[in-house]
Motif scaffolding. Sequence first.
Motif, short mmCIF file in Angstrom:
data_model
loop_
_atom_site.label_atom_id
_atom_site.label_comp_id
_atom_site.label_asym_id
_atom_site.label_seq_id
_atom_site.Cartn_x
_atom_site.Cartn_y
_atom_site.Cartn_z
N TYR A 17 -41.91 23.79 -18.51
CA TYR A 17 -42.14 23.57 -19.94
C TYR A 17 -41.05 22.69 -20.55
O TYR A 17 -41.27 22.05 -21.57
N GLY A 18 -39.89 22.66 -19.91
CA GLY A 18 -38.75 21.93 -20.44
C GLY A 18 -39.00 20.46 -20.68
O GLY A 18 -38.32 19.83 -21.49
N LYS A 19 -39.98 19.90 -19.99
CA LYS A 19 -40.23 18.46 -20.19
C LYS A 19 -41.50 18.23 -21.01
O LYS A 19 -41.92 17.09 -21.20
N PHE A 20 -42.10 19.31 -21.50
CA PHE A 20 -43.35 19.14 -22.25
C PHE A 20 -43.11 18.50 -23.61
O PHE A 20 -42.27 18.93 -24.39
N GLU A 21 -43.88 17.47 -23.87
CA GLU A 21 -43.88 16.83 -25.18
C GLU A 21 -45.29 16.33 -25.44
O GLU A 21 -45.95 15.82 -24.54
N GLY A 22 -45.77 16.54 -26.64
CA GLY A 22 -47.13 16.10 -26.96
C GLY A 22 -47.74 17.01 -27.99
O GLY A 22 -47.04 17.66 -28.76
N ILE A 23 -49.07 17.04 -27.98
CA ILE A 23 -49.79 17.78 -29.01
C ILE A 23 -50.49 18.98 -28.42
O ILE A 23 -51.25 18.86 -27.46
N ILE A 24 -50.24 20.14 -28.99
CA ILE A 24 -51.03 21.32 -28.63
C ILE A 24 -52.26 21.28 -29.54
O ILE A 24 -52.13 21.22 -30.76
N PRO A 25 -53.46 21.24 -28.93
CA PRO A 25 -54.65 20.98 -29.74
C PRO A 25 -54.98 22.08 -30.75
O PRO A 25 -54.58 23.23 -30.59
N LYS A 26 -55.71 21.68 -31.76
CA LYS A 26 -56.18 22.57 -32.83
C LYS A 26 -56.87 23.78 -32.22
O LYS A 26 -57.62 23.65 -31.27
N GLY A 27 -56.64 24.92 -32.82
CA GLY A 27 -57.30 26.13 -32.36
C GLY A 27 -56.55 26.83 -31.23
O GLY A 27 -56.82 27.98 -30.91
N GLN A 28 -55.59 26.11 -30.61
CA GLN A 28 -54.81 26.70 -29.54
C GLN A 28 -53.53 27.34 -30.09
O GLN A 28 -53.08 27.00 -31.18
N TYR A 29 -52.96 28.25 -29.30
CA TYR A 29 -51.72 28.91 -29.69
C TYR A 29 -50.63 27.87 -29.94
O TYR A 29 -50.34 27.04 -29.09
N GLY A 30 -50.02 27.90 -31.11
CA GLY A 30 -48.94 26.97 -31.44
C GLY A 30 -49.41 25.55 -31.69
O GLY A 30 -48.65 24.60 -31.47
N ALA A 31 -50.65 25.39 -32.12
CA ALA A 31 -51.22 24.05 -32.33
C ALA A 31 -50.29 23.17 -33.16
O ALA A 31 -49.73 23.61 -34.16
N GLY A 32 -50.13 21.91 -32.70
CA GLY A 32 -49.27 20.97 -33.41
C GLY A 32 -48.39 20.20 -32.43
O GLY A 32 -48.37 20.50 -31.24
N PRO A 33 -47.68 19.18 -32.93
CA PRO A 33 -46.83 18.36 -32.06
C PRO A 33 -45.55 19.06 -31.61
O PRO A 33 -44.99 19.87 -32.35
N VAL A 34 -45.12 18.71 -30.40
CA VAL A 34 -43.87 19.21 -29.81
C VAL A 34 -43.08 18.02 -29.29
O VAL A 34 -43.66 17.16 -28.62
N ILE A 35 -41.80 17.94 -29.61
CA ILE A 35 -40.95 16.93 -28.97
C ILE A 35 -39.74 17.60 -28.31
O ILE A 35 -39.35 18.69 -28.71
N VAL A 36 -39.21 16.92 -27.31
CA VAL A 36 -37.99 17.40 -26.66
C VAL A 36 -36.83 16.92 -27.53
O VAL A 36 -36.37 15.79 -27.42
N TRP A 37 -36.39 17.78 -28.42
CA TRP A 37 -35.39 17.38 -29.42
C TRP A 37 -34.00 17.25 -28.81
O TRP A 37 -33.21 16.40 -29.19
#
Length: 209
Positions: A94-114
Amino acid sequence: MARLLSAYQKKRDFKKTKEPVGKKKAGGKRPTAWGVAQRRPIFVIQQHAARAMHYDLRLEIGGVLVSWAVPKGPSLNPKTKRLAVMTEDHPMEYGKFEGIIPKGQYGAGPVIVWDRGTYKNLRDKDGKIVSMETCLREGRIEIFLRGKKLKGAFALIRMRGAVGTKSQWLLIKLKDEYADARRNPVSSEPESVKTGKTIKDWKEKLKVK
Ligand code: MN
């Protein structure tokens, strides 16, 4: 006791989200794109614009990424305590995950590796290192972060609730040469350390689709 990823996997439909499935048990593949010495345990902070914006702090402990959601993100001011609510363990991948969690899914919304990097466990007792597993159980973690944005010693102190999901902790910068009450990377450095993208960029991309 091996840490399990079933809580993580139950919350997500991997046919719909691009987040990594991970293995059943701890010990998945560590992200290798860190650009830092890989013998040290890793940390990652992912900015996540879910229903409410927050920063997910994840520490490699026992082959998983033990995780906290920090609503306001980290502060470099030792006088500022930031609430950190524990969430389910995440797979190493998960540490390298960046992108969009689609609508309706748990935690929906964009994620960046800050931010990302490695950490060093600072706790010792009579000259012996206290294991991270013990620190976690005791609700007292002291670590030195070597990230791109964050450097220096931080503490995570459990305030409320048994160690596990929803327990409340405080994330505090410890006093050292890296403490800085004026610098606030949460507002001044919004870019992903992986792609240079900001949460805003991802949101714009969602709009044009
Ligand atoms: Mn999150």
